[in-house]
Enzyme design. Structure first.
Site, mmCIF file in Angstrom:
data_model
loop_
_atom_site.group_PDB
_atom_site.id
_atom_site.type_symbol
_atom_site.label_atom_id
_atom_site.label_comp_id
_atom_site.label_asym_id
_atom_site.label_seq_id
_atom_site.Cartn_x
_atom_site.Cartn_y
_atom_site.Cartn_z
ATOM 1 N N SER A 83 0.939 -1.143 0.103
ATOM 2 C CA SER A 83 0.081 0.138 0.171
ATOM 3 C C SER A 83 0.957 1.374 -0.069
ATOM 4 O O SER A 83 1.754 1.439 0.707
ATOM 5 C CB SER A 83 -0.792 0.006 1.231
ATOM 6 O OG SER A 83 -1.660 1.234 1.220
ATOM 7 N N GLY A 89 -0.777 -5.585 -2.756
ATOM 8 C CA GLY A 89 0.255 -6.512 -2.623
ATOM 9 C C GLY A 89 0.446 -7.252 -1.345
ATOM 10 O O GLY A 89 -0.350 -7.103 -0.539
#
Ligand SMILES: Nc1ncnc2c1ncn2[C@@H]1O[C@H](COP(=O)(O)OP(=O)(O)OP(=O)(O)O)[C@@H](O)[C@H]1O
Ligand SMILES: [Mg+2]
Length: 1041
Positions: A128, A404
């Site tokens: 992030s 991710g």
């Protein structure tokens, strides 16, 4: 210049590499690290990897490749690399020709899609705040710029671009890590027609973080749209929605205690969203904002507890009413649904009241549900507006902007899903990469060298396997009758997958590991590292339960959005809704299918620090991400076989100068050329392979050594080329100069010839004219002779001018032509007068006297005496003495008399004409004759007694001073010297008797003493002589002059 890497590792399309690209990439490697990690010598060293990233990002080079994978480091500052200039620069160039850039990936993907007619996808992943969404926006922007244009296309491009602000408003929020964090996964297809113009799009969304609607951690915010709406909506709208501007008035917005963020301008952003909604075409805007407002009102609904039953607190009842109005549902029904639960068992419905906690859970569930479904609806709406609408699409490019790998202090169901998603993506990546690798080896006829890598299939199976995987175990536990809890789920896990090597729980762990875990946690050994998950909330989150009464109320509501999202069928259906876990699994599997069917490209985003600061590179944080993104694994797989490969043509073309056999050209096939080159460069057996079309080089160092040799060679070549070029250039210059000289001389010769011709022509004309003039010269002036006459006159005058006599004695004068005889005379006279005048003017008194003497001499002797001419040249003098006069002589001169002329003479006496040296002194009164030796006065004749001064007409110098007989006791004075004319003239002047001068003929008589007469004969002869003849006469012979 920073340059793109040239590595043509994976994709056949990269064979289009240009030689310059490689050059720049190889030579640039020392300056800012390597631009492709594949060229990192120590490719297994994480430290070297991170160092390379650090070095480059400190130079603001945020992009680096791992083969065709783009690694991007968030610069946390606007960079000037996304301008229209850059967009244009990257268009149509080779992938590796330019510095690594997200535009390079985009362009490569776009061109390949068009040229090879294949679907592509770009997978963007990272933590992030690492820049995924930004990257996806740049890609979208680039795709819309590089594709062709017309009104229709422009329209769809606009919609594609404008879908972003809408999605970001509803799906993004401020978190600790990112002020604009996407709280959902997004996969977006951009569809292109056969011309490569975008004609449509489609978005798939994954796992919106709905929990944020009802709760935010300290320092975080709810989804942007709530704040934007309160800040940006006009008063009238807010009044209609019965909202106040201050977000802190709403429980769902005040939890994070940071409603206002300096980096975010909600008011402005709301305008952007409004405009975007218009572009995307949203007639239901009002219904949409009614739901947003309802969520805010719902959040403020509180419950009281009366005997274990929840009731809505009186002071918050108004909010429920407002919600009912906004959603267009019955208020009573809503109130009941919020506080009761109907359960259907054995076809019997039982309504039981909820306790306060349950009511609060129900309220939050409703808020999450309506927001979540609204978000799905929104995506559907956008998809509708991006729909092809009958257009045919040829290919598409998918963009995956997905969360991710995540590891927090405490990891829950969301992290479990997210990390599962990343496992799947890693699996896809490995499969595709290895597949491509193997395919290329086969195509090149090189033995496949198995690549050692960690296959994470085992972890994927652990999560998703049917009946035996964690997702199914969770589902089973959720469905199980009885009283399932998060802990019973954990127990079930231990029973089912407890022996799995990648799974461990507190109770299964060895004592050492156990210390690092809580009793309610399980740990998965992901490909990217270990993650410990807390099971708390797993069941609830997986169930995502919305009580049936609330669903029913919503499906009865009149709000346009709800109508489409809460369908009646859902309420009546007996089928249990799919759990979040299995929904996510199936949507992921669909996503994998989608991605598998496409050519993938990867963008791996890394954030350099946790504080959103530019120029800060936190090594340990980056190391973390490098690990979780699997970048080292990524690099290892790519470097497992041969680090480097390129086509024979390119290899030979670049390095042929290093080997005499291949320079300047190799005559045989390029494959042989490669072999010759490799042997010459002394490549070892295991360092390279020669495939059908490519050479494979195992280690970067081999290539670098070759490249370094080439760089060195290049200088030599450059010098050689320079010299050749200079020589050629000089030769060209010389040629040009020679041509110029030839041209100039030709022109000049022509001009000279023309001039000569003109000259000759005028010459001929002049001559002709002259001849005609000459022939007519006798005629009166007429046109035929005018020029000639003028010429004759002018040339005569010029001749005259140049030949004017310069002395009065010079009597010459150019002979005049007939026409100028008179003029010539005049001129001659004038000239003479002029000369005389000048002569006279410059004359001194002494000279004047001399002159007068000369004039007198002239009048006396000119044309009379032969020796006159000779005398002319000699100016007269006062004295012509061999020695000065003796004092005795001077004493003999009478007082008052002054010697005015004196000369040495020979005197011929009367007796035998003996020559006696004497001095003749002439005074104003007399002529004295002294003996030259003793100075005695021998004779004296007063001027007044002079009767003649006789000379002969010949050239002799005999002078006879004659006196009357009575005075002649000595007779006439016969003297001679070289100056007889001078002496005669002087005496004539001094005596004042010029008339006395006589020029006699051949003889003359003279008086002698005693009254006798003598005779002098003059004659011309060979020698001068004065002798006494036998007859007694004095014979004077002079040489004729
Ligand atoms: N290429 C870039 N140039 C300049 N700033 C950038 C770039 N990429 C990211 N940023 C900065 O970092 C912030 C976070 O980026 P972004 O929102 O794309 O992260 P993300 O990876 O999508 O995070 P999340 O997973 O939370 O959505 C951006 O708002 C921007 O300020
Ligand atoms: Mg994002």
């Amino acid at each position: 210049m920073d340059v793109g890497i040239f590595h043509n590792y994976e994709f056949p399309r990269s064979e289009r590499l240009s030689i310059q690209t490689m050059e720049s990439a190889l030579t640039a490697r020392d300056r800012v690290g390597v631009q492709d990690f594949v060229l990192l010598e120590n490719f297994t060293s994480e430290t070297a990897f991170i160092e390379n990233l650090r070095k480059r990002s400190s130079e603001r080079l945020i992009y680096t490749y791992i083969g065709s994978v783009l690694v991007s480091v968030n610069p946390y500052r606007p960079l000037n690399i996304y301008t229209a200039y850059h967009q244009e620069k990257y268009q149509g160039v080779n992938f590796y020709e330019m510095p690594p850039h997200v535009y390079a990936i985009s362009d490569n993907v776009y061109r390949s899609m068009r040229n090879e007619n294949k679907d592509h996808c770009i997978l963007i992943s990272g933590e992030s705040g690492s820049g995924k969404t930004e990257a996806s926006k740049y890609i979208l922007q680039y795709l819309s710029v590089c594709s062709s244009n017309n009104d229709k296309v422009e329209h769809i491009k606009n919609r594609l671009l404008q879908s972003n602000p809408v999605l970001e408003a509803f799906g993004n929020a401020k978190t600790h890590r990112n002020d604009n964090s996407s709280r959902f996964g997004k996969y977006m297809d951009v569809q292109f027609d056969y011309r490569g113009a975008p004609v449509g799009g489609h978005i798939l969304n994954y796992l919106l973080e709905k929990s944020r609607v009802v709760h935010q951690a300290q320092g975080e915010r709810n989804f942007h749209i709530f704040y934007q709406f309160l800040e940006g909506a006009d008063d009238e709208t807010l009044r209609r929605m019965q909202l106040k501007r201050n977000p802190n008035d709403y429980a769902y917005l005040s939890g994070g205690k940071c409603a206002r963020v300096p980096s975010i301008n909600d008011k402005k952003d709301f305008q952007t969203v409004k405009n975007a909604l218009k572009v995307v075409d949203f007639p239901e805007e009002d219904s949409l904002f009614s739901i947003v407002s309802s969520v805010l009102h719902l959040g403020n609904v509180c419950f009281d507890d009366s005997g274990g039953k929840a009731t809505i607190s009186n002071d918050t009842m108004s909010h429920v009413r407002i919600v009912a109005v906004l959603l267009d549902c019955k208020c009573d029904q809503l109130v009941t649904a919020l506080t009761h639960r109907t359960i259907e068992a054995n076809r019997e419905k039982m309504c039981s009241p909820l306790n306060r906690d349950q009511a609060m859970y129900a309220r939050d569930a409703l808020s999450k549900a309506i927001y979540g479904r609204m978000f799905d609806w929104l995506i559907n709406k956008i998809n509708g507006s991006l729909d092809l609408k009958g257009q045919s699409r040829r290919n598409l490019i998918g963009l995956l902007d997905i969360y991710g790998f995540e590891i927090f202090q405490r990891n829950s169901f969301e992290q479990f899903c997210i990390n599962f998603c990343n496992e799947k993506l890693q699996q896809l990546f490995i499969r595709l990469t290895l597949k491509q690798e193997q395919e290329e080896y086969e195509a090149e006829g090189i033995a496949w060298e198995p690549v050692e890598y960690f296959n994470n299939q085992i972890i994927c199976d652990l999560v998703e396997q049917r009946h035996k995987g964690i997702v199914d175990i969770l589902d089973e536990e959720c469905l199980r009758p009885g009283d399932p809890t998060d802990l019973t789920f954990l127990k079930k896990l231990e029973e089912t997958v407890g022996k799995h090597p990648h799974f461990v729980t507190h109770s299964l762990a060895d004592p050492k590991v156990r210390k690092t875990m809580q009793y309610d946690e399980f740990r998965l050994q992901h490909y990217a590292g270990e993650v410990t998950y807390s099971v708390e909330g797993f069941l609830d989150k997986n169930n995502d339960l919305l009580f049936r009464d609330l669903k029913e109320t919503m499906s009865d509501a009149g709000n346009a959005v709800l109508k489409e999202t809460f369908l009646k069928a859902e309420v009546t259906s007996l089928k249990r809704p799919e759990t979040v876990g299995s929904q996510f699994r199936s949507s992921l599997n669909k996503l994998m299918e989608i991605l598998m069917s496409k050519e993938p490209s990867y963008v791996r985003c890394i954030k350099p620090n946790d504080t959103k600061q530019a120029d800060k590179f936190d090594d340990s944080l980056v190391r973390h991400q490098v690990k979780y993104l699997g970048l080292m694994e990524n690099l290892r797989v790519r470097r497992a076989g041969f680090a480097y490969r390129r086509t024979h043509e390119i290899f030979v073309k670049r390095y042929k100068s290093l080997c005499p056999d291949t320079w300047p050209n190799y005559r045989g096939s390029t494959r042989e050329g490669v072999q010759v080159l490799c042997s010459y460069l002394d490549y070892k057996e295991d360092e390279y392979r020669i495939g059908k079309t490519k050479i494979f080089i195992r280690f970067p160092r081999t290539l670098f050594a070759t490249e370094d040799a080439f760089q060195a060679r290049k200088h030599e070549l450059a010098a050689m080329m320079q010299a050749t070029w200079r020589g050629y250039w000089q030769w060209k210059k010389y040629q040009r100069m020679r041509e110029a000289v030839t041209k100039i001389s030709a022109h000049w010769r022509r001009i000279l010839a023309q001039r000569l011709k003109e000259k000759r022509k005028t010459g001929a004309q002049a001559i002709r004219k002259f001849i005609i003039g000459f022939m007519n010269r006798g005629r009166a002036r007429c046109p035929e002779n005018a020029h000639f006459l003028d010429f004759v006159r002018i040339s005569y005058l010029q001749r005259c001018k140049n030949k004017l006599p310069t002395s009065v004695l010079d009597k010459s004068w150019p002979r005049p032509p007939a026409a100028l005889i008179e003029t010539a005379k005049l001129l001659e006279t004038m000239n003479m007068q002029n000369m005389v005048r000048k002569y006279v003017k410059q004359m001194t008194p002494e000279r004047k006297i001399v002159m007068e003497e000369k004039v007198l001499a002239s009048s006396l002797f000119k044309d009379k005496k032969e020796s006159y001419g000779e005398s002319l040249r000699r100016p007269f003098a006062e004295k012509r003495l061999n020695e000065p006069m003796k004092p005795k002589m001077m004493s003999m001169i009478e007082a008052g008399e002054k010697v005015m002329y004196a000369c040495s003479v020979l005197k011929y006496d009367r007796h035998g004409y003996h020559a006696r040296p004497r001095v003749l002194a002439v005074t104003s009164k007399s002529n004295y004759l002294f003996d030259a030796k003793d100075g005695k006065l021998k004779q004296k004749i007063a001027h007044e007694s002079l009767t003649g001064l006789s000379v002969s007409s010949l050239s002799d110098d005999l002078l006879v001073l004659q006196a009357p007989a009575e005075n002649k006791e000595k007779g006439d004075m016969i003297v001679t010297n070289d100056y007889s004319i001078e002496a005669a003239t002087k005496i004539a002047i001094i005596s004042g008797k010029p008339d006395l001068v006589k020029v006699v003929g051949r003889n003359m008589q003279h008086d002698m003493a005693g009254g006798k007469k003598g005779e002098i004969e003059f004659a011309a002869g060979q020698e001068n002589s004065i002798t006494k003849a036998k007859n007694g006469n004095l014979i004077v012979i002079s040489r004729s002059r």
